[in-house]
Design a protein around this motif. Structure first.
Motif, PDB file in Angstrom:
ATOM      1  N   VAL A 130      14.238  25.013 -52.700  1.00 26.47           N
ATOM      2  CA  VAL A 130      14.344  24.721 -54.255  1.00 26.47           C
ATOM      3  C   VAL A 130      14.919  25.650 -55.259  1.00 26.47           C
ATOM      4  CG1 VAL A 130      13.197  23.236 -55.705  1.00 26.47           C
ATOM      5  CG2 VAL A 130      12.325  22.970 -53.961  1.00 26.47           C
ATOM      6  N   PRO A 131      16.488  24.934 -55.397  1.00 28.11           N
ATOM      7  CA  PRO A 131      16.506  25.817 -56.978  1.00 28.11           C
ATOM      8  C   PRO A 131      15.431  26.017 -57.922  1.00 28.11           C
ATOM      9  CG  PRO A 131      17.732  23.500 -56.578  1.00 28.11           C
ATOM     10  CD  PRO A 131      16.358  23.415 -56.142  1.00 28.11           C
ATOM     11  N   GLN A 132      15.465  26.835 -58.909  1.00 33.12           N
ATOM     12  CA  GLN A 132      14.650  26.965 -59.860  1.00 33.12           C
ATOM     13  C   GLN A 132      14.507  25.499 -61.217  1.00 33.12           C
ATOM     14  OE1 GLN A 132      13.792  30.288 -60.205  1.00 33.12           O
ATOM     15  NE2 GLN A 132      12.061  29.098 -62.043  1.00 33.12           N
ATOM     16  N   PRO A 133      13.461  25.617 -61.145  1.00 28.61           N
ATOM     17  CA  PRO A 133      12.958  24.447 -61.575  1.00 28.61           C
ATOM     18  C   PRO A 133      13.138  24.535 -63.352  1.00 28.61           C
ATOM     19  CG  PRO A 133      10.638  25.038 -60.535  1.00 28.61           C
ATOM     20  CD  PRO A 133      12.840  26.132 -60.155  1.00 28.61           C
ATOM     21  N   ASN A 134      13.361  23.365 -63.762  1.00 26.10           N
ATOM     22  CA  ASN A 134      13.380  23.713 -65.149  1.00 26.10           C
ATOM     23  C   ASN A 134      13.229  22.653 -65.551  1.00 26.10           C
ATOM     24  OD1 ASN A 134      15.691  22.782 -65.327  1.00 26.10           O
ATOM     25  ND2 ASN A 134      17.284  23.916 -65.769  1.00 26.10           N
ATOM     26  N   GLY A 135      12.436  22.126 -66.545  1.00 26.79           N
ATOM     27  CA  GLY A 135      11.707  20.550 -67.443  1.00 26.79           C
ATOM     28  C   GLY A 135      11.257  19.928 -66.785  1.00 26.79           C
ATOM     29  N   ALA A 136      10.847  19.372 -67.277  1.00 28.22           N
ATOM     30  CA  ALA A 136      10.573  17.614 -66.345  1.00 28.22           C
ATOM     31  C   ALA A 136      11.127  17.778 -65.260  1.00 28.22           C
ATOM     32  CB  ALA A 136      10.645  16.639 -67.077  1.00 28.22           C
ATOM     33  N   LEU A 137       9.635  17.380 -64.770  1.00 28.56           N
ATOM     34  CA  LEU A 137      10.183  16.929 -63.046  1.00 28.56           C
ATOM     35  C   LEU A 137       9.586  15.261 -62.417  1.00 28.56           C
ATOM     36  CD1 LEU A 137       9.892  17.851 -59.811  1.00 28.56           C
ATOM     37  CD2 LEU A 137       6.712  18.232 -60.091  1.00 28.56           C
ATOM     38  N   THR A 188      18.947  17.963 -61.843  1.00 27.08           N
ATOM     39  CA  THR A 188      18.949  18.336 -60.369  1.00 27.08           C
ATOM     40  C   THR A 188      17.854  17.575 -59.342  1.00 27.08           C
ATOM     41  OG1 THR A 188      19.928  20.342 -61.684  1.00 27.08           O
ATOM     42  CG2 THR A 188      18.823  20.729 -59.726  1.00 27.08           C
ATOM     43  N   LEU A 189      18.234  17.160 -58.515  1.00 22.63           N
ATOM     44  CA  LEU A 189      18.078  16.617 -56.826  1.00 22.63           C
ATOM     45  C   LEU A 189      17.151  18.083 -56.479  1.00 22.63           C
ATOM     46  CD1 LEU A 189      20.108  14.191 -55.602  1.00 22.63           C
ATOM     47  CD2 LEU A 189      17.396  13.953 -56.387  1.00 22.63           C
ATOM     48  N   LEU A 190      15.923  17.838 -56.479  1.00 20.52           N
ATOM     49  CA  LEU A 190      14.804  19.840 -55.440  1.00 20.52           C
ATOM     50  C   LEU A 190      14.929  18.945 -54.157  1.00 20.52           C
ATOM     51  CD1 LEU A 190      12.664  19.677 -58.244  1.00 20.52           C
ATOM     52  CD2 LEU A 190      14.997  20.990 -58.097  1.00 20.52           C
ATOM     53  N   GLU A 191      14.394  17.923 -53.595  1.00 19.15           N
ATOM     54  CA  GLU A 191      14.343  17.236 -52.461  1.00 19.15           C
ATOM     55  C   GLU A 191      14.457  16.360 -51.825  1.00 19.15           C
ATOM     56  OE1 GLU A 191      11.243  19.517 -49.317  1.00 19.15           O
ATOM     57  OE2 GLU A 191      11.054  19.201 -50.937  1.00 19.15           O
ATOM     58  N   LEU A 192      14.830  15.832 -51.097  1.00 15.71           N
ATOM     59  CA  LEU A 192      15.003  14.611 -50.782  1.00 15.71           C
ATOM     60  C   LEU A 192      14.307  15.025 -49.165  1.00 15.71           C
ATOM     61  CD1 LEU A 192      16.966  13.928 -52.494  1.00 15.71           C
ATOM     62  CD2 LEU A 192      17.726  12.395 -50.254  1.00 15.71           C
ATOM     63  N   ARG A 193      12.474  14.267 -48.745  1.00 18.04           N
ATOM     64  CA  ARG A 193      11.390  14.132 -48.134  1.00 18.04           C
ATOM     65  C   ARG A 193      11.606  13.010 -47.135  1.00 18.04           C
ATOM     66  NH1 ARG A 193       7.399  17.968 -47.234  1.00 18.04           N
ATOM     67  NH2 ARG A 193       9.194  19.518 -48.713  1.00 18.04           N
ATOM     68  N   CYS A 232      12.096  12.239 -53.638  1.00 19.03           N
ATOM     69  CA  CYS A 232      12.600  12.694 -54.027  1.00 19.03           C
ATOM     70  C   CYS A 232      12.444  12.934 -54.944  1.00 19.03           C
ATOM     71  CB  CYS A 232      14.028  12.058 -53.847  1.00 19.03           C
ATOM     72  SG  CYS A 232      13.963  10.927 -55.425  1.00 19.03           S
ATOM     73  N   THR A 233      12.717  14.229 -55.231  1.00 26.22           N
ATOM     74  CA  THR A 233      11.848  15.270 -56.407  1.00 26.22           C
ATOM     75  C   THR A 233      13.448  15.610 -57.751  1.00 26.22           C
ATOM     76  OG1 THR A 233      11.661  16.951 -55.321  1.00 26.22           O
ATOM     77  CG2 THR A 233       9.335  16.148 -55.475  1.00 26.22           C
ATOM     78  N   LEU A 234      13.267  16.037 -58.468  1.00 26.99           N
ATOM     79  CA  LEU A 234      14.052  16.059 -59.615  1.00 26.99           C
ATOM     80  C   LEU A 234      13.978  15.980 -60.427  1.00 26.99           C
ATOM     81  CD1 LEU A 234      14.820  12.787 -61.374  1.00 26.99           C
ATOM     82  CD2 LEU A 234      14.045  12.299 -59.474  1.00 26.99           C
ATOM     83  N   ALA A 235      14.625  17.296 -61.750  1.00 30.83           N
ATOM     84  CA  ALA A 235      14.273  18.079 -62.835  1.00 30.83           C
ATOM     85  C   ALA A 235      15.254  17.676 -63.929  1.00 30.83           C
ATOM     86  CB  ALA A 235      13.866  19.968 -62.988  1.00 30.83           C
TER      87      ALA A 235
END
Length: 183
Positions: A91-98, A123-128, A139-142
């Protein structure tokens, strides 16, 4: 990813999934991006190509499904980061809200993720997709809080309209350990 459009079939039969994939690939100028069994005995086939070829291939695959079709979609002008986030191992480096969107449908979740990517600067972090999830997808996003909130609301609307929204969450300042659990 050079595909301008993607198409996805979600089927309730593994055997029919193979037939649909074969039909789609033989019927047009498309590329197989993902084809696999998923939880709850379902099967998914994801293809890419130019919009007309993808439309034709999805139509042919849906016809070959012989009653086992759960859902189908074609997304023109797909955001490249949607496909990059599918099954991402790092996952790319997260920043801010999730933000987290959870769906009963793989197909609808991919539509929602494309909407999320187009709705706000996130930023889309992951689609599971359905593996070890009982057939569900998330999906998760930041990003900054306002952007994540807007994107999650837009994606949740897509899922709610399809009748497959499980939950949508925005964590304005998640604990760093929560980000570690994203993958």
């Amino acid at each position: 990813m050079k595909e301008k459009s993607i198409g996805l079939l979600e089927l309730s039969s593994v055997a029919t999934g193979f037939r649909a994939a074969d039909t789609m690939l033989k019927g047009g100028d498309v590329r197989l991006l993902l084809s696999r069994s998923i939880c709850s005995g379902k099967y998914m086939v994801l293809i890419g190509g130019d919009p007309a070829s993808v439309e034709a291939a999805i139509a042919a695959g849906a016809e070959a499904a012989n009653g086992f079709l759960i859902d189908r979609t074609v997304i023109a002008n797909i955001q490249p980061e949607v496909l990059e986030a599918i099954g991402r191992a790092q996952v790319p480096q997260p920043n801010g809200a999730l933000g987290v969107l959870e769906s009963f449908s793989v197909t609808a979740l991919i539509r929602a993720a494309d909407t999320v990517a187009k709705a706000a600067n996130v930023t889309l972090l992951e689609l599971r997709l359905a593996m070890a999830l009982g057939g569900k997808a998330y999906c998760t996003l930041a990003g900054d809080v306002a952007s994540v909130d807007a994107a999650v609301k837009a994606g949740a609307l897509v899922l709610a309209e399809a009748g497959v929204l499980v939950d949508a969450v925005v964590l304005p300042r998640p604990h760093p350990d929560v980000y570690r659990e994203v993958v």
